[in-house]
Write an enzyme that holds these catalytic residues in place. Structure first.
Site, PDB file in Angstrom:
ATOM      1  N   ASP A  74      47.309  32.677 -26.293  1.00  0.00           N
ATOM      2  CA  ASP A  74      46.536  31.670 -25.626  1.00  0.00           C
ATOM      3  C   ASP A  74      45.224  32.402 -26.376  1.00  0.00           C
ATOM      4  O   ASP A  74      44.916  32.760 -26.550  1.00  0.00           O
ATOM      5  CB  ASP A  74      46.105  32.870 -24.059  1.00  0.00           C
ATOM      6  N   THR A 107      41.798  26.113 -23.905  1.00  0.00           N
ATOM      7  CA  THR A 107      41.214  27.426 -24.452  1.00  0.00           C
ATOM      8  C   THR A 107      41.486  26.951 -25.997  1.00  0.00           C
ATOM      9  O   THR A 107      41.207  26.596 -26.774  1.00  0.00           O
ATOM     10  CB  THR A 107      41.361  29.060 -23.626  1.00  0.00           C
ATOM     11  N   THR A 108      42.994  26.419 -26.035  1.00  0.00           N
ATOM     12  CA  THR A 108      42.748  25.737 -27.157  1.00  0.00           C
ATOM     13  C   THR A 108      42.879  24.686 -27.306  1.00  0.00           C
ATOM     14  O   THR A 108      42.248  24.697 -28.769  1.00  0.00           O
ATOM     15  CB  THR A 108      44.653  26.313 -26.734  1.00  0.00           C
ATOM     16  N   ASP A 405      46.555  32.334 -15.728  1.00  0.00           N
ATOM     17  CA  ASP A 405      46.065  30.803 -16.302  1.00  0.00           C
ATOM     18  C   ASP A 405      46.404  29.719 -15.266  1.00  0.00           C
ATOM     19  O   ASP A 405      45.650  28.822 -14.754  1.00  0.00           O
ATOM     20  CB  ASP A 405      46.284  30.411 -17.786  1.00  0.00           C
TER      21      ASP A 405
END
Length: 542
Positions: A74, A107-108, A405
């Site tokens: 994550d 988020t990545t 998520d």
């Protein structure tokens, strides 16, 4: 003046005062060199995270200074646990955190895109283009990409009666997570949780009503969604009934103990008679408290504070089951779920303030003594609890992040029910649109547009690389097919199924999430390109 390190000015009386401290122990980089230093730090962070992108992305092991180990892919969690000293690297951490707070997913991708934009900006700076022109060009290119996203977005009606499309989207989110062995079950739990608390008409989801509880042990498949509240407590006495039906709950923030005199004076007990009188007074008060709860019609007392063995025994005698030491947030959730009122004094307890639940039961786990209290069939059926199980604390922690998520993505769709296709398909489509727009420009910004177009390709390139495909070959083929077939759903076939059409695989992403990724990364890059001064200590460098 050497006794006062720093840069000085003098006041009207000739006294020196420091403007910049420790100047002689610092070196200063300005202009293009400073911007390149910033870009280097940001690219380092992006390259670390790039290998975690996509369903075949690799996990990272993060070890805290205390020796705690976290295994995760994550992006937000990795960034949060990384120890970074460089100010620009800290900005990248905040970028990932902003995406996590706003959307909960991507988020990545947002960090990888920001790193790619900065890499392209460095090439333009080397060609003599001013950073401000690059930043402005990137901003215009981002608007062009957003326009293209709106053009290729497809409506996605959120219908509580037809949950399958939502489940498919949640499965896309969970595809790269550790929970993909019980992929569908987790996706269904996330969708059911959101739909239970969502107000579809107002397009609003109250996250406060979704609670995630975890317990180490058992298999991940033992995880479940409870339409009610799970509290990590047990009934206060082992002989109290383990299952209660049609329960009326008294939710108390006052303790089952005799009132203490609110005075600084102390009470001396000098004889056995005084002690007996005090003992009888306490007994009488205990009995009165229990009677007040019983008279209100309560069949279960939930107490925020503890009570001693004497009160516990009396509660058992009076056949009033009780739970003690229930925390503040849990008490509030129980009150919302059961429709009860939190009562601060026994005297204020009335039948109207009681909560209602169809079933309250103790849930035991395997051969261990661990038990939890489950409050189900509540008056307000909107409050739900996701209960996660797993072999160890590390797996459970990652499962909790994964389900969070998925919940966030489903919430985004309730708020804005439009989708684009995943697997890098949306980025390739935007890249083609921005490159086409660049050909129409005659100003210097055309270089920034082309650079932005190349940066957008970093996402499908990373996906292909992490899946073991040839990155350049895969990207070239997809770009050619998107142009020839006019199909914006063609993306990287990460699962090597032989079909690149993300529509047939149901690999879809929230439009809101994708827009946010492009906007946040562009804003951060613009900010970095406008910082032209950096100071660092000689001994540590950057």
């Amino acid at each position: 003046m050497s006794a006062f390190p720093g840069t000085f000015a003098f006041d009207e009386y000739g006294r020196p005062f420091i403007i910049l401290r420790d100047q002689e122990r610092q070196k200063r980089i300005t202009g293009t060199d400073a911007i390149k230093t910033h870009i280097m730090a940001a690219r380092q962070i992006a390259s670390t995270l790039k290998t975690s992108l996509g369903p075949k992305g690799l996990d990272k092991i993060m070890v805290s200074p205390d020796g705690d180990v976290t295994v995760t892919n994550d992006g937000a969690t990795i960034m949060k646990l990384m120890e970074v000293d460089h100010e620009i690297a800290k900005l990248m951490v905040q970028l990932s955190q902003s995406q996590d707070d706003e959307i909960g997913d991507g988020t990545t991708g947002v960090v990888v895109l920001a790193g790619a934009l900065l890499e392209q900006a460095e090439g333009l700076i080397d060609r003599g283009i001013h950073p401000i022109r690059i930043a402005d060009g990137f901003e215009l290119a981002a608007q062009c990409a957003i326009k293209q996203l709106d053009a290729i977005a497809q409506p996605f009606p959120v219908d509580p009666k037809n949950k399958e499309p939502l489940i498919q989207i949640a499965m896309t989110t969970l595809g790269s997570k550790i929970v993909n062995k019980c992929h569908r079950q987790m996706a269904e739990m996330a969708v059911d949780a959101v739909l239970n608390v969502a107000d579809i008409e107002k397009k609003d989801v109250n996250f406060e009503l979704i609670k995630i509880e975890t317990k180490v042990g058992g298999r991940m498949e033992d995880s479940m969604l409870v339409k009610g509240v799970i509290v990590d407590k047990t009934l206060s006495h082992s002989q109290m009934p383990k299952e209660l039906r049609n329960v009326k709950l008294a939710i108390l923030t006052c303790p089952f103990e005799p009132p203490k005199p609110k005075t600084k004076h102390k009470l001396d007990v000098t004889s056995a008679e005084d002690y007996r009188a005090l003992r009888e007074y306490e007994q009488e008060k205990f009995t009165q408290m229990v009677k007040q709860v019983k008279d209100a019609g309560a069949t279960l007392a939930i107490c925020q504070w503890g009570f001693d063995d004497e009160a516990n025994h009396l509660l058992l005698q009076q056949e009033l089951p009780a739970v003690r030491w229930v925390g503040g947030p849990e008490i509030e959730l129980i009150a919302i779920a059961t429709g009860g009122r939190i009562v601060p004094r026994f005297e204020e307890l009335t039948p109207e303030k009681l909560g209602v639940a169809g079933l309250v039961r103790e849930m035991a786990f395997g051969t261990s003594k661990d038990k939890m209290l489950v409050i189900e069939e509540c008056k307000n059926s909107k409050a739900v609890t996701i209960f996660l199980r797993g072999g160890n604390a590390m797996i459970i922690a990652e499962a909790k992040r994964s389900i969070h998520d998925a919940i966030c993505v489903v919430r985004s769709l309730v708020k804005d029910s439009r989708i684009v296709y995943g697997g890098g398909a949306a980025e390739i489509s935007c890249s083609l649109a921005v490159a086409k727009e660049a050909d129409q420009l005659s100003t210097l910004e055309q270089y920034a547009f082309r650079a932005f177009s190349v940066a957008l390709e970093s996402i499908p390139l990373a996906l292909a690389e992490n899946s073991g495909l040839h990155p350049i070959e895969t990207l070239s083929e997809l770009k050619a097919r998107q142009v020839a077939e006019k199909k914006s759903s063609l993306g990287v076939d990460c699962m090597l199924s032989g079909d690149s059409d993300m529509k047939s695989h149901n690999v879809v992403e929230s439009l809101h999430s994708k827009k946010q990724q492009i906007l946040l990364s562009t804003q951060l890059v613009k900010m970095i390109l406008k910082i032209d001064d950096v100071r660092s200590k000689n001994e540590g460098g950057m």
